[in-house]
Motif scaffolding. Structure first.
Motif, short mmCIF file in Angstrom:
data_model
loop_
_atom_site.label_atom_id
_atom_site.label_comp_id
_atom_site.label_asym_id
_atom_site.label_seq_id
_atom_site.Cartn_x
_atom_site.Cartn_y
_atom_site.Cartn_z
N TYR A 31 0.81 -1.21 0.00
CA TYR A 31 0.00 0.00 0.00
C TYR A 31 0.85 1.27 0.00
CZ TYR A 31 -3.80 -3.14 1.25
OH TYR A 31 -4.73 -4.14 1.26
N GLY A 32 2.13 1.13 0.29
CA GLY A 32 3.02 2.28 0.40
C GLY A 32 3.86 2.19 1.66
N PRO A 52 -0.08 4.40 5.02
CA PRO A 52 -0.25 4.45 3.57
C PRO A 52 -1.72 4.49 3.13
CG PRO A 52 0.50 2.28 4.24
CD PRO A 52 0.46 3.13 5.48
N SER A 53 -1.92 4.73 1.86
CA SER A 53 -3.27 4.80 1.26
C SER A 53 -4.06 3.52 1.53
CB SER A 53 -3.17 5.00 -0.24
OG SER A 53 -2.53 6.21 -0.53
N ASN A 54 -5.36 3.66 1.62
CA ASN A 54 -6.29 2.54 1.84
C ASN A 54 -5.99 1.77 3.11
OD1 ASN A 54 -7.67 3.11 -0.57
ND2 ASN A 54 -6.16 1.97 -1.74
N THR A 55 -5.46 2.47 4.09
CA THR A 55 -5.06 1.84 5.35
C THR A 55 -5.52 2.69 6.52
OG1 THR A 55 -3.08 0.98 4.24
CG2 THR A 55 -3.07 0.94 6.63
N SER A 92 -5.30 7.22 6.47
CA SER A 92 -4.06 7.40 5.72
C SER A 92 -3.49 8.81 5.92
CB SER A 92 -4.31 7.19 4.23
OG SER A 92 -4.84 5.91 4.01
N GLY A 93 -2.16 8.91 5.97
CA GLY A 93 -1.53 10.22 6.06
C GLY A 93 -0.29 10.20 6.93
#
Length: 100
Positions: A31-32, A52-55, A92-93
């Motif tokens: 996811y990153g 990460p994104s979608n998390t 996320s962020g």
């Protein structure tokens, strides 16, 4: 074609030893980047987390009742408190904590 959205949940529990003054760790997931770092500075604790994104993530930060917490520069109350830790539910962020 069938599309699916895969979500992931992370758990960050900050635990430190008196002999350590800082930790910095990262992991490149599908996811990153996942990042967790903290540093003891005088009577302050500085902490950074990247989700990460979608998390989503649950983050446990040590604190006592007299301490103030800033998240990304703004005072914030934890979503819950248990066993001497503030509990934050986050999306996320990038997040920076200052506990003093």
């Amino acid at each position: 074609m069938r599309l699916s959205l895969y979500l992931s949940t992370l758990l960050f529990v900050l635990t430190y030893l008196d002999s350590l003054t800082w930790i910095n760790a990262s992991y490149e997931s599908t996811y990153g980047e996942i990042l967790s770092s903290w540093q003891k500075q005088d009577k302050r604790l500085l902490m950074k987390v990247r989700i990460p994104s979608n998390t989503t993530a649950t983050v446990y930060v040590p604190l006592n009742e007299s301490q103030k917490i800033k998240v990304n520069g703004a005072l914030r109350q934890p979503d819950d408190i248990a066993s001497g830790r503030g509990i934050f539910e986050l999306g996320s962020g990038d997040y920076s904590w200052e506990v003093e």
